[in-house]
Scaffold this motif. Structure first.
Motif, PDB file in Angstrom:
ATOM      1  N   GLY A 409       0.796  -1.222   0.000  1.00 40.28           N
ATOM      2  CA  GLY A 409       0.000   0.000   0.000  1.00 40.28           C
ATOM      3  C   GLY A 409       0.822   1.262   0.000  1.00 40.28           C
ATOM      4  O   GLY A 409       0.282   2.352   0.220  1.00 40.28           O
ATOM      5  N   TYR A 410       2.158   1.178  -0.267  1.00 41.68           N
ATOM      6  CA  TYR A 410       3.039   2.340  -0.200  1.00 41.68           C
ATOM      7  C   TYR A 410       3.449   2.797  -1.600  1.00 41.68           C
ATOM      8  O   TYR A 410       3.672   1.983  -2.512  1.00 41.68           O
ATOM      9  CB  TYR A 410       4.298   2.027   0.608  1.00 41.68           C
ATOM     10  N   GLN A 411       3.567   4.107  -1.719  1.00 40.65           N
ATOM     11  CA  GLN A 411       4.094   4.718  -2.943  1.00 40.65           C
ATOM     12  C   GLN A 411       5.309   5.560  -2.571  1.00 40.65           C
ATOM     13  O   GLN A 411       5.250   6.416  -1.709  1.00 40.65           O
ATOM     14  CB  GLN A 411       3.034   5.594  -3.605  1.00 40.65           C
ATOM     15  N   LEU A 412       6.461   5.323  -3.262  1.00 43.94           N
ATOM     16  CA  LEU A 412       7.682   6.088  -3.070  1.00 43.94           C
ATOM     17  C   LEU A 412       8.015   6.810  -4.360  1.00 43.94           C
ATOM     18  O   LEU A 412       7.946   6.219  -5.445  1.00 43.94           O
ATOM     19  CB  LEU A 412       8.851   5.176  -2.685  1.00 43.94           C
ATOM     20  N   SER A 413       8.395   8.067  -4.258  1.00 40.71           N
ATOM     21  CA  SER A 413       8.777   8.838  -5.443  1.00 40.71           C
ATOM     22  C   SER A 413       9.901   9.792  -5.068  1.00 40.71           C
ATOM     23  O   SER A 413      10.117  10.094  -3.884  1.00 40.71           O
ATOM     24  CB  SER A 413       7.584   9.611  -6.015  1.00 40.71           C
ATOM     25  N   GLY A 414      10.613  10.244  -6.095  1.00 37.51           N
ATOM     26  CA  GLY A 414      11.711  11.169  -5.868  1.00 37.51           C
ATOM     27  C   GLY A 414      12.420  11.484  -7.156  1.00 37.51           C
ATOM     28  O   GLY A 414      11.947  11.149  -8.246  1.00 37.51           O
ATOM     29  N   HIS A 430      16.569   3.411  -1.712  1.00 32.98           N
ATOM     30  CA  HIS A 430      17.102   4.729  -1.334  1.00 32.98           C
ATOM     31  C   HIS A 430      16.553   5.755  -2.325  1.00 32.98           C
ATOM     32  O   HIS A 430      16.810   5.665  -3.534  1.00 32.98           O
ATOM     33  CB  HIS A 430      18.628   4.696  -1.385  1.00 32.98           C
ATOM     34  N   VAL A 431      15.795   6.726  -1.799  1.00 28.71           N
ATOM     35  CA  VAL A 431      15.182   7.761  -2.636  1.00 28.71           C
ATOM     36  C   VAL A 431      15.956   9.060  -2.425  1.00 28.71           C
ATOM     37  O   VAL A 431      16.047   9.567  -1.307  1.00 28.71           O
ATOM     38  CB  VAL A 431      13.695   7.957  -2.290  1.00 28.71           C
ATOM     39  N   PHE A 432      16.487   9.607  -3.539  1.00 25.74           N
ATOM     40  CA  PHE A 432      17.307  10.814  -3.468  1.00 25.74           C
ATOM     41  C   PHE A 432      16.487  12.022  -3.925  1.00 25.74           C
ATOM     42  O   PHE A 432      15.855  11.986  -4.998  1.00 25.74           O
ATOM     43  CB  PHE A 432      18.537  10.694  -4.372  1.00 25.74           C
ATOM     44  N   ASN A 433      16.547  13.107  -3.133  1.00 29.31           N
ATOM     45  CA  ASN A 433      15.981  14.400  -3.535  1.00 29.31           C
ATOM     46  C   ASN A 433      14.474  14.307  -3.800  1.00 29.31           C
ATOM     47  O   ASN A 433      14.019  13.435  -4.516  1.00 29.31           O
ATOM     48  CB  ASN A 433      16.695  14.962  -4.761  1.00 29.31           C
ATOM     49  N   TYR A 434      13.780  15.261  -3.261  1.00 26.84           N
ATOM     50  CA  TYR A 434      12.324  15.357  -3.432  1.00 26.84           C
ATOM     51  C   TYR A 434      11.652  14.038  -3.026  1.00 26.84           C
ATOM     52  O   TYR A 434      10.708  13.573  -3.684  1.00 26.84           O
ATOM     53  CB  TYR A 434      11.963  15.719  -4.868  1.00 26.84           C
ATOM     54  N   SER A 435      12.146  13.439  -1.967  1.00 27.07           N
ATOM     55  CA  SER A 435      11.632  12.134  -1.534  1.00 27.07           C
ATOM     56  C   SER A 435      10.225  12.276  -0.968  1.00 27.07           C
ATOM     57  O   SER A 435       9.948  13.190  -0.177  1.00 27.07           O
ATOM     58  CB  SER A 435      12.559  11.537  -0.462  1.00 27.07           C
ATOM     59  N   PHE A 436       9.363  11.342  -1.343  1.00 30.35           N
ATOM     60  CA  PHE A 436       7.976  11.409  -0.900  1.00 30.35           C
ATOM     61  C   PHE A 436       7.456   9.976  -0.763  1.00 30.35           C
ATOM     62  O   PHE A 436       7.582   9.166  -1.673  1.00 30.35           O
ATOM     63  CB  PHE A 436       7.117  12.172  -1.906  1.00 30.35           C
ATOM     64  N   SER A 437       6.863   9.693   0.408  1.00 27.56           N
ATOM     65  CA  SER A 437       6.249   8.392   0.658  1.00 27.56           C
ATOM     66  C   SER A 437       4.783   8.599   0.994  1.00 27.56           C
ATOM     67  O   SER A 437       4.439   9.457   1.809  1.00 27.56           O
ATOM     68  CB  SER A 437       6.962   7.664   1.809  1.00 27.56           C
ATOM     69  N   ILE A 438       3.926   7.775   0.375  1.00 31.41           N
ATOM     70  CA  ILE A 438       2.487   7.880   0.606  1.00 31.41           C
ATOM     71  C   ILE A 438       1.947   6.495   0.918  1.00 31.41           C
ATOM     72  O   ILE A 438       2.253   5.516   0.208  1.00 31.41           O
ATOM     73  CB  ILE A 438       1.761   8.460  -0.623  1.00 31.41           C
ATOM     74  N   GLU A 439       1.143   6.406   2.007  1.00 32.90           N
ATOM     75  CA  GLU A 439       0.434   5.166   2.328  1.00 32.90           C
ATOM     76  C   GLU A 439      -1.058   5.475   2.390  1.00 32.90           C
ATOM     77  O   GLU A 439      -1.485   6.378   3.123  1.00 32.90           O
ATOM     78  CB  GLU A 439       0.888   4.591   3.661  1.00 32.90           C
ATOM     79  N   LYS A 440      -1.822   4.727   1.669  1.00 36.15           N
ATOM     80  CA  LYS A 440      -3.272   4.945   1.658  1.00 36.15           C
ATOM     81  C   LYS A 440      -3.884   4.288   2.883  1.00 36.15           C
ATOM     82  O   LYS A 440      -3.806   3.063   3.067  1.00 36.15           O
ATOM     83  CB  LYS A 440      -3.875   4.362   0.386  1.00 36.15           C
ATOM     84  N   ASN A 447      -1.272   8.536   4.929  1.00 40.55           N
ATOM     85  CA  ASN A 447      -0.053   8.818   5.688  1.00 40.55           C
ATOM     86  C   ASN A 447       1.019   9.282   4.710  1.00 40.55           C
ATOM     87  O   ASN A 447       1.199   8.678   3.632  1.00 40.55           O
ATOM     88  CB  ASN A 447       0.422   7.578   6.433  1.00 40.55           C
ATOM     89  N   GLN A 448       1.783  10.332   5.098  1.00 41.24           N
ATOM     90  CA  GLN A 448       2.734  10.933   4.174  1.00 41.24           C
ATOM     91  C   GLN A 448       4.071  11.222   4.869  1.00 41.24           C
ATOM     92  O   GLN A 448       4.096  11.637   6.029  1.00 41.24           O
ATOM     93  CB  GLN A 448       2.165  12.245   3.618  1.00 41.24           C
ATOM     94  N   LEU A 449       5.168  10.985   4.125  1.00 36.04           N
ATOM     95  CA  LEU A 449       6.522  11.331   4.570  1.00 36.04           C
ATOM     96  C   LEU A 449       7.205  12.094   3.452  1.00 36.04           C
ATOM     97  O   LEU A 449       7.083  11.730   2.278  1.00 36.04           O
ATOM     98  CB  LEU A 449       7.332  10.066   4.887  1.00 36.04           C
ATOM     99  N   LYS A 450       7.956  13.106   3.849  1.00 31.60           N
ATOM    100  CA  LYS A 450       8.605  13.944   2.856  1.00 31.60           C
ATOM    101  C   LYS A 450       9.939  14.412   3.420  1.00 31.60           C
ATOM    102  O   LYS A 450      10.073  14.689   4.610  1.00 31.60           O
ATOM    103  CB  LYS A 450       7.721  15.139   2.503  1.00 31.60           C
ATOM    104  N   GLY A 451      10.968  14.484   2.540  1.00 32.53           N
ATOM    105  CA  GLY A 451      12.266  14.968   2.991  1.00 32.53           C
ATOM    106  C   GLY A 451      13.265  15.009   1.854  1.00 32.53           C
ATOM    107  O   GLY A 451      12.948  14.690   0.706  1.00 32.53           O
ATOM    108  N   ASN A 452      14.484  15.435   2.211  1.00 34.03           N
ATOM    109  CA  ASN A 452      15.529  15.492   1.184  1.00 34.03           C
ATOM    110  C   ASN A 452      15.994  14.103   0.766  1.00 34.03           C
ATOM    111  O   ASN A 452      16.395  13.877  -0.381  1.00 34.03           O
ATOM    112  CB  ASN A 452      16.724  16.292   1.698  1.00 34.03           C
ATOM    113  N   ASP A 453      16.002  13.178   1.725  1.00 32.67           N
ATOM    114  CA  ASP A 453      16.537  11.846   1.464  1.00 32.67           C
ATOM    115  C   ASP A 453      15.705  10.820   2.237  1.00 32.67           C
ATOM    116  O   ASP A 453      15.349  11.065   3.394  1.00 32.67           O
ATOM    117  CB  ASP A 453      18.005  11.785   1.913  1.00 32.67           C
ATOM    118  N   LEU A 454      15.399   9.687   1.594  1.00 29.15           N
ATOM    119  CA  LEU A 454      14.537   8.690   2.231  1.00 29.15           C
ATOM    120  C   LEU A 454      15.083   7.292   1.958  1.00 29.15           C
ATOM    121  O   LEU A 454      15.473   6.962   0.825  1.00 29.15           O
ATOM    122  CB  LEU A 454      13.101   8.813   1.721  1.00 29.15           C
TER     123      LEU A 454
END
Length: 569
Positions: A409-414, A430-440, A447-454
């Motif tokens: 159920g997770y989406q990772l982008s960057g 490992h997600v570099f730059n504009y990291s974004f995680s979404i769980e429905k 649920n959302q996570l955001k940062g420079n590095d994930l």
């Protein structure tokens, strides 16, 4: 008045007397050596020797007159023999010639040690050291010959050899049709030229075009390949073989299975049809396609329509409607509906892109590159991006330019995503730059996570831990024990780590000096329940192995800012 019966009797007696005198003369001539009889005589010879009339023939060959109309059927001419005999009593149309016998029929000359010439049937039998000369380039040799002049057919038997230019044919049963200019054998034979040796049960050769046809148990052999086939055509001037039946081509470096195509035995180029297959020497790599071009010397193969390349050691399959493969350099490429299947474990990875390339690097390690419209599917992992690279040396999958990754159920982008495998199982991403995680969480909340590095860590295919560093922002919807939402929890910090268990939040660590707020659900607005840059991209997600071929573009409003691409094509 003469009595008819008495006159006939008297005439018959005179005829018998004359025949007897001839026989006596013939016996005397034999004793004197005028006729050189061979030691072994046939039954026919023993009978006819009682009544032969002998002589000699010495006729110079007459040149063919140019422009003279050719008759449909011409008579066989005897040009020379050391001795010639015939039997008026037995059959005056049969002549026996011995010693350096020479016949001519039109432009064809026939030589032998002895022969019978059947004038009325316009045919001959020739024995011992038989030779036929047709023009200045076609020669046939054998022990025995029957030649039928009316149908221009030569039947040569035993120790037969035909020579034409640099081609030589060997057999024991051989026919040559002068009218059609076709030579053929039907009980096993061999054709040899400067490059190849061909054997078969049936063989046919056309001197005018230098074309040979072989059927049944066909084998072509040279110093590089062995070609076995059911039916084969071959040209002795170009050294090209046309494959017309189930065939196998074997060499020190490959084996080809095909039913149709051609093979140039001088250049080792081949073009093969009807789902032909090339198998490497170690039997680990196979290349199959509707049409294949392959060169044995360079190991280069070009595939057209329904290409299928399988490396059973690296557990990789490459497919497409066009591609090429270089076995010596370890290179491969597929395009037009290109697909890569990695099947090292039970759960295979299916990947599609406009173009796929594979390279052999280092110690027999593989590197794969895919670019333009990459989409891949595995039951525990799906993704899309513009370009991708995978190295077997470090088991890392590199996704470049607008990558999106889904797990459960997770989406990772960057900007860029690196996926690390451990024994073909996803270890972490490992997600570099504009990291974004979404769980429905449900149809309305995420649920959302955001940062420079994930970094996302997996265990047995399930997300176990997420670590965000640099400007970490989160939105979570904590729940009561009865699964009802408490509200929306929003945090801001430098670092953020969460632990998951059975897809549920187990533990959360935020540092240093986090800022947090809890908003009741009724107070949420469209602006407050999403982090900046939130984009739900489920419509791009491949849901099965066949979805990878769908061409789905991002919605214009969801296109991220253009960034530099680190991928090198």
């Amino acid at each position: 008045m003469r009595t008819p019966g008495k006159n006939k009797t008297k005439h018959r007696k005179q005829q018998i007397s004359f025949t007897g005198i001839c026989c006596c003369l013939f016996v005397c001539a034999c004793i004197a050596g005028a006729v050189n009889l061979q030691p072994q005589q046939t039954v026919l010879e023993r009978e006819w020797n009682k009544t032969w009339i002998a002589g000699t023939v010495n006729q110079k060959p007459q040149p063919i007159q140019p422009g003279k109309p050719k008759q449909k059927v011409s008579q066989i001419q005897m040009l020379y023999a050391d001795s010639l005999s015939f039997s008026k009593l037995f059959n005056a149309d049969i002549h026996r010639a011995r010693g350096n016998v020479v016949f001519r029929h039109d432009s064809t000359y026939m030589y032998c040690d002895s022969a019978y010439l059947y004038s009325e049937a316009n045919s001959l039998e020739a024995f011992s050291n038989v030779r036929i000369e047709q023009g200045d380039s076609l020669y046939m040799y054998g022990d025995y010959l029957i030649y039928q002049g009316n149908i221009q057919l030569a039947k040569m038997r035993n120790n037969v050899r035909m020579e034409h230019r640099d081609a030589t044919l060997f057999t024991d049963s051989f026919n040559y049709d002068r009218g059609k200019n076709i030579a053929y054998y039907f009980d096993g034979g061999m054709l040899v030229d400067s490059t190849n040796e061909l054997t078969s049960i049936y063989g046919q050769y056309l001197p005018a075009t230098k074309e040979a046809t072989f059927r049944k148990d066909v084998k072509l052999v040279n110093d590089r390949i062995v070609l076995t086939s059911d039916t084969l055509k071959y040209w002795t001037d170009t050294k090209v073989a046309i494959i017309l039946g189930p065939s196998v081509i074997e060499s020190d470096s490959f084996t080809i299975y095909t039913n149709s195509g051609w093979y140039n035995t001088q250049t080792d180029d081949s073009k093969l049809y009807e789902r032909s297959t090339v198998v490497s020497k170690d039997r680990h790599k196979t290349l199959t396609a509707d049409t294949l071009f392959f060169n044995q010397q360079t190991g280069f193969g070009e595939a057209f329509s329904n290409m299928y390349l399988n490396d059973s050691v690296k557990k990789i399959i490459l497919t497409g409607d066009y591609g090429w493969y270089n076995d010596l350099k370890g290179l491969a490429m597929a395009t037009d509906s290109a697909q890569c299947i990695e099947y090292s474990k039970g759960d295979s990875l299916f990947l599609h892109a406009d173009t796929l390339k594979m390279f052999t690097v280092g110690n027999d390690e593989r590197e794969m590159k895919a670019y333009y419209g990459v989409r891949f599917y595995r039951s525990d992992l799906q993704g899309v991006c513009d370009s991708m690279q995978f190295n077997t040396s470090d088991s890392v999958l590199y996704l470049f330019t607008d990558p999106v990754l889904w797990n459960s159920g997770y989406q990772l982008s960057g900007d860029t995503i690196h996926i690390f495998f451990n024994d073909s199982t996803v270890d972490h991403a490992h997600v570099f730059n504009y990291s974004f995680s979404i769980e429905k969480v449900d149809s309305s909340y995420f649920n959302q996570l955001k940062g420079n590095d994930l970094k996302a860590f997996f265990e047995k295919g399930e997300l176990r831990q997420i670590f965000v560093s640099g400007n970490a922002e989160t939105i979570f919807y904590p729940m009561e024990q009865d699964s009802s939402f408490i509200g929306m929890n929003r945090t801001l910090s430098g670092f953020f780590r969460i632990y998951m268990k059975e897809r549920q939040l187990e533990k959360m660590i935020i540092w240093p000096e986090p800022k947090a707020s809890l908003t009741p659900l009724p107070d949420l607005t469209a602006e407050t329940q999403y982090l900046k840059g939130f984009m739900l991209l489920d419509y791009l997600r491949p849901t099965n192995r066949y979805d990878i071929f769908l061409k789905i573009k991002r919605k214009k409003e969801q296109e991220p800012p253009r960034r530099s691409n680190k991928f090198v094509y």
